[in-house]
Motif scaffolding. Structure first.
Motif, mmCIF file in Angstrom:
data_model
loop_
_atom_site.group_PDB
_atom_site.id
_atom_site.type_symbol
_atom_site.label_atom_id
_atom_site.label_comp_id
_atom_site.label_asym_id
_atom_site.label_seq_id
_atom_site.Cartn_x
_atom_site.Cartn_y
_atom_site.Cartn_z
ATOM 1 N N UNK A 1 0.846 -1.191 0.000
ATOM 2 C CA UNK A 1 0.000 0.000 0.000
ATOM 3 C C UNK A 1 0.884 1.245 0.000
ATOM 4 N N UNK A 2 0.555 2.237 -0.788
ATOM 5 C CA UNK A 2 1.364 3.436 -0.909
ATOM 6 C C UNK A 2 1.220 4.302 0.335
ATOM 7 N N UNK A 3 2.132 5.281 0.455
ATOM 8 C CA UNK A 3 2.101 6.190 1.601
ATOM 9 C C UNK A 3 1.092 7.319 1.427
ATOM 10 N N UNK A 326 -7.495 -0.823 4.922
ATOM 11 C CA UNK A 326 -6.133 -1.277 5.208
ATOM 12 C C UNK A 326 -6.073 -2.792 5.373
ATOM 13 N N UNK A 327 -7.075 -3.350 6.053
ATOM 14 C CA UNK A 327 -7.109 -4.804 6.232
ATOM 15 C C UNK A 327 -7.194 -5.523 4.885
ATOM 16 N N UNK A 328 -8.017 -5.002 3.996
ATOM 17 C CA UNK A 328 -8.147 -5.628 2.679
ATOM 18 C C UNK A 328 -6.830 -5.583 1.925
ATOM 19 N N UNK A 332 -5.065 -9.013 0.861
ATOM 20 C CA UNK A 332 -4.847 -9.282 -0.564
ATOM 21 C C UNK A 332 -3.364 -9.452 -0.864
ATOM 22 N N UNK A 333 -2.524 -8.669 -0.198
ATOM 23 C CA UNK A 333 -1.086 -8.783 -0.406
ATOM 24 C C UNK A 333 -0.580 -10.131 0.115
ATOM 25 N N UNK A 338 0.265 -17.347 -2.698
ATOM 26 C CA UNK A 338 0.417 -18.276 -1.567
ATOM 27 C C UNK A 338 1.508 -19.302 -1.821
ATOM 28 N N UNK A 339 2.219 -19.668 -0.738
ATOM 29 C CA UNK A 339 3.251 -20.688 -0.854
ATOM 30 C C UNK A 339 2.609 -22.052 -1.073
#
Length: 368
Positions: A1-3, A326-328, A332-333, A338-339
Motif C-alpha cells: 500500500x502506498x504512503x 487497510x485490512x483488505x 490481498x497482499x 500463496x506458498x
C-alpha cells in the motif's frame, strides 16, 4: 500500500437533517485530516447556511473535482449546481433529492477510481420514492450502479459485536420462505470471508441464530434448513455453530464467544445490537467491491439545528472504513501468491510430514 493518504468520500445525505452538524463537529478536530483526505460531496451554499445557524468556525476548502482534493484539508466537492431550499428539521422532497444527487456524483467518481472508501450520511427515503429515485435505501442505489452482480450484506459493528443480517427490508411473514439452504450458505460464506478479509480474523467463529424461539427442537425451518446448512459449512472447515435461540444467546451473553453473528431478520439483529451498543455503532456493507460504511443513526430531524447531534457514530464510520480498507490491502497482499504446501498429506492426519524437503539424488544413492 502506498504512503498516500486514504481518500474518504462522504455524502452529505438529507440537507434538512443533522448531517451538516455532524460534518462540522467531526471536522472541528484538526487531527482528522492527518489520518486521511476527506472529500465531502455536498453544497457550499448549504455549508454557509449551517455555519451561520450553528455559529461554527469549521472551514472547508471548496473543490469542483475529486482530482483536485488537497491533503491536509477538509475538501467540499460541489456535487450539484441547483439551488436547494433549506428547511431545518423538515423532511422535504428537495432535501432528499439533494442527498441522492450527492450519492450519484460520488458513485460516478468511484467508477473513475477517485476515492478509496465511501461513508454515507442518512437519507430520508420516504419523500423521494418515485420514478427517478425508486430506491428504498442507499445500498440499493449503490448496487444498481455497479457492473458486478453483487448482493451485499448489512453488518452492524461495534467493539463488542458484529451482527450480519440474512434478510433485510422484508415483512416478517416473508422471512421463512426467503431463508433457503442456498441463500443461507451464501450469507454464511460472505460473513466468513468478510471476517477474514475485512477484520483480519484468521479462523473466525460464527454463531447462527435460530428462526424460531425453540430452535431446532421441532420439525421446523431450524431443523430442516438452518441446521443442515451449518453442518455443511462445518464440513468445509468453517467454524459455524447454532442455531441458537436469540433470547438465550444474548441473555446469557454467549455472543462474547463468537467473532460474528448471523441474524435471520431485521429486528432479531437490530434489537440486541441497539441494546448493547454504547454509541459508536457502524453499518458496514459487506460484499461490495469497495468499502462502504455509514453511521447508525437516522436524519434525526427533531434535533436538527439545535447543536445536539452526537458525531461519535459518524467518526467511527470513518475509522471503520479506513481500517477495513487497510485490512483488505494487507489480506490481498498476503494471499496474492500463496506458498505451495511443503508436506505430503496422507489419509491419517498423524502421518503428515510438515515442511519435508525432498532428498537430493546424491543422498538417495548413498542410502542405497
Amino acid at each position: 500500500m502506498s504512503n498516500k493518504k486514504i481518500r474518504v468520500a462522504i455524502t452529505h445525505g438529507d440537507t434538512n437533517s443533522v448531517n451538516y452538524e455532524l460534518l462540522f463537529k467531526a471536522f472541528a478536530e484538526q487531527a482528522m485530516t492527518e489520518l486521511f483526505t476527506p472529500i465531502i460531496y455536498g453544497s457550499p451554499k448549504i455549508v454557509a447556511y449551517y455555519r451561520n445557524v450553528l455559529n461554527t468556525p469549521t472551514s472547508f476548502v471548496t473543490i469542483n473535482k475529486a482530482e483536485d482534493a488537497y491533503e491536509g484539508k477538509v475538501n467540499l466537492l460541489t456535487a450539484f449546481d441547483e439551488e436547494v431550499k433549506v428547511e431545518v428539521g423538515k423532511a422535504t422532497a428537495d432535501s432528499s433529492k439533494a442527498a441522492w444527487k450527492a450519492l450519484a456524483r460520488a458513485m460516478n467518481d468511484y467508477k473513475k477510481g477517485l476515492f478509496d472508501v465511501l461513508v454515507t450520511l442518512p437519507i430520508n427515503t420516504d419523500t423521494t420514492l418515485n420514478e427517478k429515485y425508486p430506491y428504498h435505501c442507499q445500498s440499493a442505489y449503490i448496487i444498481s450502479q455497479l457492473k458486478e452482480n453483487v448482493e451485499p450484506m448489512t453488518m452492524l459493528v461495534n467493539e463488542q459485536l458484529r451482527i450480519a443480517l440474512a434478510t433485510t427490508q422484508m415483512p416478517i411473514k416473508e422471512v421463512s420462505a426467503a431463508i433457503t439452504k442456498e441463500k443461507l450458505e451464501e450469507k454464511i460464506s460472505l460473513l466468513w470471508f468478510s471476517l477474514k478479509r475485512d477484520f483480519l480474523l484468521s479462523n473466525p467463529r460464527i454463531a447462527v441464530l435460530a428462526l424460531n424461539p425453540e430452535g431446532a427442537k421441532k420439525e421446523n425451518e431450524d431443523a430442516t434448513v438452518i441446521l443442515p446448512t451449518i453442518q455443511k459449512m462445518t464440513e468445509q472447515g468453517k467454524q459455524v455453530f447454532g442455531p441458537y435461540p436469540a433470547e438465550s444467546f444474548f441473555g446469557k451473553e454467549m455472543f462474547s464467544s463468537f467473532d460474528g453473528i448471523l441474524a435471520m431478520y431485521h429486528d432479531q439483529g437490530w434489537g440486541p445490537f441497539n441494546t448493547i451498543d454504547i454509541g459508536e455503532g457502524v453499518r458496514v456493507l459487506a460484499g461490495l467491491p469497495f468499502v462502504c460504511t455509514a453511521p447508525l443513526q437516522g436524519p434525526e430531524f427533531d434535533i436538527a439545528g439545535k447543536d445536539l447531534a452526537d458525531p461519535m457514530s459518524f467518526r467511527h464510520a470513518i475509522y471503520q472504513a479506513i481500517d477495513i480498507f487497510r485490512h483488505r490491502c494487507d489480506y490481498d497482499e498476503a494471499t496474492r501468491n500463496p506458498l505451495p504446501k511443503l508436506y505430503h498429506e496422507k489419509k491419517d492426519d498423524s502421518e503428515k510430514v510438515r515442511f519435508a524437503i525432498p532428498k537430493s539424488k546424491h543422498e538417495q544413492k548413498t542410502e542405497e
